[in-house]
Design a protein around this motif. Structure first.
Motif, PDB file in Angstrom:
ATOM      1  N   ASP A  54       1.179   6.512  -7.063  1.00  0.00           N
ATOM      2  CA  ASP A  54       0.165   7.537  -7.338  1.00  0.00           C
ATOM      3  C   ASP A  54       0.787   8.925  -7.367  1.00  0.00           C
ATOM      4  O   ASP A  54       0.438   9.756  -8.205  1.00  0.00           O
ATOM      5  CB  ASP A  54      -0.935   7.498  -6.276  1.00  0.00           C
ATOM      6  N   ARG A  55       1.705   9.186  -6.451  1.00  0.00           N
ATOM      7  CA  ARG A  55       2.356  10.495  -6.420  1.00  0.00           C
ATOM      8  C   ARG A  55       3.144  10.734  -7.706  1.00  0.00           C
ATOM      9  O   ARG A  55       3.141  11.829  -8.253  1.00  0.00           O
ATOM     10  CB  ARG A  55       3.278  10.585  -5.212  1.00  0.00           C
ATOM     11  N   ARG A  56       3.822   9.688  -8.204  1.00  0.00           N
ATOM     12  CA  ARG A  56       4.555   9.817  -9.476  1.00  0.00           C
ATOM     13  C   ARG A  56       3.603  10.127 -10.626  1.00  0.00           C
ATOM     14  O   ARG A  56       3.911  10.942 -11.493  1.00  0.00           O
ATOM     15  CB  ARG A  56       5.312   8.519  -9.772  1.00  0.00           C
ATOM     16  N   GLU A  57       2.445   9.469 -10.640  1.00  0.00           N
ATOM     17  CA  GLU A  57       1.469   9.727 -11.703  1.00  0.00           C
ATOM     18  C   GLU A  57       0.979  11.172 -11.670  1.00  0.00           C
ATOM     19  O   GLU A  57       0.780  11.788 -12.713  1.00  0.00           O
ATOM     20  CB  GLU A  57       0.296   8.763 -11.571  1.00  0.00           C
ATOM     21  N   ILE A  58       0.793  11.714 -10.487  1.00  0.00           N
ATOM     22  CA  ILE A  58       0.365  13.113 -10.378  1.00  0.00           C
ATOM     23  C   ILE A  58       1.429  14.031 -10.958  1.00  0.00           C
ATOM     24  O   ILE A  58       1.121  14.984 -11.680  1.00  0.00           O
ATOM     25  CB  ILE A  58       0.063  13.477  -8.908  1.00  0.00           C
ATOM     26  N   ARG A  59       2.689  13.749 -10.675  1.00  0.00           N
ATOM     27  CA  ARG A  59       3.774  14.560 -11.249  1.00  0.00           C
ATOM     28  C   ARG A  59       3.758  14.502 -12.768  1.00  0.00           C
ATOM     29  O   ARG A  59       3.958  15.514 -13.440  1.00  0.00           O
ATOM     30  CB  ARG A  59       5.117  14.080 -10.721  1.00  0.00           C
ATOM     31  N   GLU A  60       3.524  13.307 -13.309  1.00  0.00           N
ATOM     32  CA  GLU A  60       3.477  13.176 -14.761  1.00  0.00           C
ATOM     33  C   GLU A  60       2.306  13.966 -15.341  1.00  0.00           C
ATOM     34  O   GLU A  60       2.439  14.606 -16.390  1.00  0.00           O
ATOM     35  CB  GLU A  60       3.365  11.701 -15.145  1.00  0.00           C
ATOM     36  N   GLU A  61       1.169  13.934 -14.673  1.00  0.00           N
ATOM     37  CA  GLU A  61       0.020  14.697 -15.163  1.00  0.00           C
ATOM     38  C   GLU A  61       0.297  16.199 -15.103  1.00  0.00           C
ATOM     39  O   GLU A  61      -0.141  16.950 -15.969  1.00  0.00           O
ATOM     40  CB  GLU A  61      -1.222  14.339 -14.357  1.00  0.00           C
TER      41      GLU A  61
ATOM     42  N   SER B 140       0.827  -1.200   0.000  1.00  0.00           N
ATOM     43  CA  SER B 140       0.000   0.000   0.000  1.00  0.00           C
ATOM     44  C   SER B 140       0.869   1.261   0.000  1.00  0.00           C
ATOM     45  O   SER B 140       0.526   2.246  -0.632  1.00  0.00           O
ATOM     46  CB  SER B 140      -0.954  -0.007   1.188  1.00  0.00           C
ATOM     47  N   ALA B 141       1.989   1.244   0.718  1.00  0.00           N
ATOM     48  CA  ALA B 141       2.881   2.400   0.704  1.00  0.00           C
ATOM     49  C   ALA B 141       3.488   2.580  -0.680  1.00  0.00           C
ATOM     50  O   ALA B 141       3.630   3.702  -1.169  1.00  0.00           O
ATOM     51  CB  ALA B 141       3.990   2.225   1.746  1.00  0.00           C
ATOM     52  N   ALA B 142       3.819   1.475  -1.343  1.00  0.00           N
ATOM     53  CA  ALA B 142       4.368   1.558  -2.699  1.00  0.00           C
ATOM     54  C   ALA B 142       3.322   2.097  -3.670  1.00  0.00           C
ATOM     55  O   ALA B 142       3.643   2.863  -4.579  1.00  0.00           O
ATOM     56  CB  ALA B 142       4.857   0.187  -3.150  1.00  0.00           C
TER      57      ALA B 142
ATOM     58  N   ARG C  59      -6.338  17.887 -10.712  1.00  0.00           N
ATOM     59  CA  ARG C  59      -7.136  18.144  -9.510  1.00  0.00           C
ATOM     60  C   ARG C  59      -7.757  16.845  -8.984  1.00  0.00           C
ATOM     61  O   ARG C  59      -7.718  16.556  -7.785  1.00  0.00           O
ATOM     62  CB  ARG C  59      -8.221  19.168  -9.816  1.00  0.00           C
ATOM     63  N   ASP C  60      -8.309  16.032  -9.883  1.00  0.00           N
ATOM     64  CA  ASP C  60      -8.897  14.759  -9.466  1.00  0.00           C
ATOM     65  C   ASP C  60      -7.850  13.806  -8.909  1.00  0.00           C
ATOM     66  O   ASP C  60      -8.091  13.109  -7.922  1.00  0.00           O
ATOM     67  CB  ASP C  60      -9.617  14.096 -10.645  1.00  0.00           C
ATOM     68  N   ALA C  61      -6.689  13.786  -9.539  1.00  0.00           N
ATOM     69  CA  ALA C  61      -5.619  12.901  -9.065  1.00  0.00           C
ATOM     70  C   ALA C  61      -5.133  13.322  -7.686  1.00  0.00           C
ATOM     71  O   ALA C  61      -4.879  12.474  -6.819  1.00  0.00           O
ATOM     72  CB  ALA C  61      -4.463  12.896 -10.062  1.00  0.00           C
ATOM     73  N   ARG C  62      -5.010  14.626  -7.459  1.00  0.00           N
ATOM     74  CA  ARG C  62      -4.592  15.108  -6.135  1.00  0.00           C
ATOM     75  C   ARG C  62      -5.612  14.735  -5.074  1.00  0.00           C
ATOM     76  O   ARG C  62      -5.268  14.298  -3.980  1.00  0.00           O
ATOM     77  CB  ARG C  62      -4.437  16.627  -6.147  1.00  0.00           C
TER      78      ARG C  62
END
Length: 156
Positions: free
Chosen positions: A30-37, A23-25, A61-64
């Protein structure tokens, strides 16, 4: 028969640790995906297409929002690490801001967070220490006593 019991006990203690690591991974992913977006959003802004910019902003905004909800769920499922508890100190609660200067009684070794990785806090730099102040976490420069970073209501 004894071997099966021992094997069962080992499996029972190892499986929750494996689930926690996953779950931590997933949160890091998810944080990496937000950076890419965000990068895609900047690219769309440079291109000048308003519709793409609007869609990219909505996606970010949705990803955050989704990331914040996942982080909240992670903290809820790991209450033993993030519990507030009965926190007593020889001083009253003060709401510290970045740049404030603390007296040494507020950030002495008694209040240091010795294992910041357990709480998923970044590694402090030279002369910096994570300090618990009631339910807040402060990053303090131990030479000057200045607050560098504040996480309010970190423990609850």
């Amino acid at each position: 028969m004894r071997k099966f019991v021992i094997l069962g006990l080992i499996a029972a203690t190892a499986v929750p640790g494996i689930a926690t690591a996953q779950s931590a991974a997933e949160l890091r992913h998810d944080r990496r995906e937000i950076r890419e977006e965000r990068r895609d959003l900047r690219h769309a802004q440079r291109q000048g297409d308003r519709r793409d910019v609007r869609d990219a902003r909505r996606d970010v905004r949705d990803a955050r929002q989704e990331y914040r909800e996942d982080w909240r769920d992670y903290r809820r499922t790991h209450r033993d690490v993030y519990r507030g508890g009965n926190w007593r100190a020889p001083f009253r609660y003060s709401r510290w801001n970045v740049g404030a200067q603390l007296r040494p009684t507020y950030y002495n070794s008694r209040y240091y967070i010795n294992d910041p990785y357990r709480y998923r806090l970044p590694r402090p730099g030279n002369n910096l220490r994570w300090v618990r102040h009631y339910n807040d976490v402060l990053l303090v420069n131990i030479r000057t006593g200045r607050v560098v970073q504040v996480h309010r209501d970190f423990f609850w």
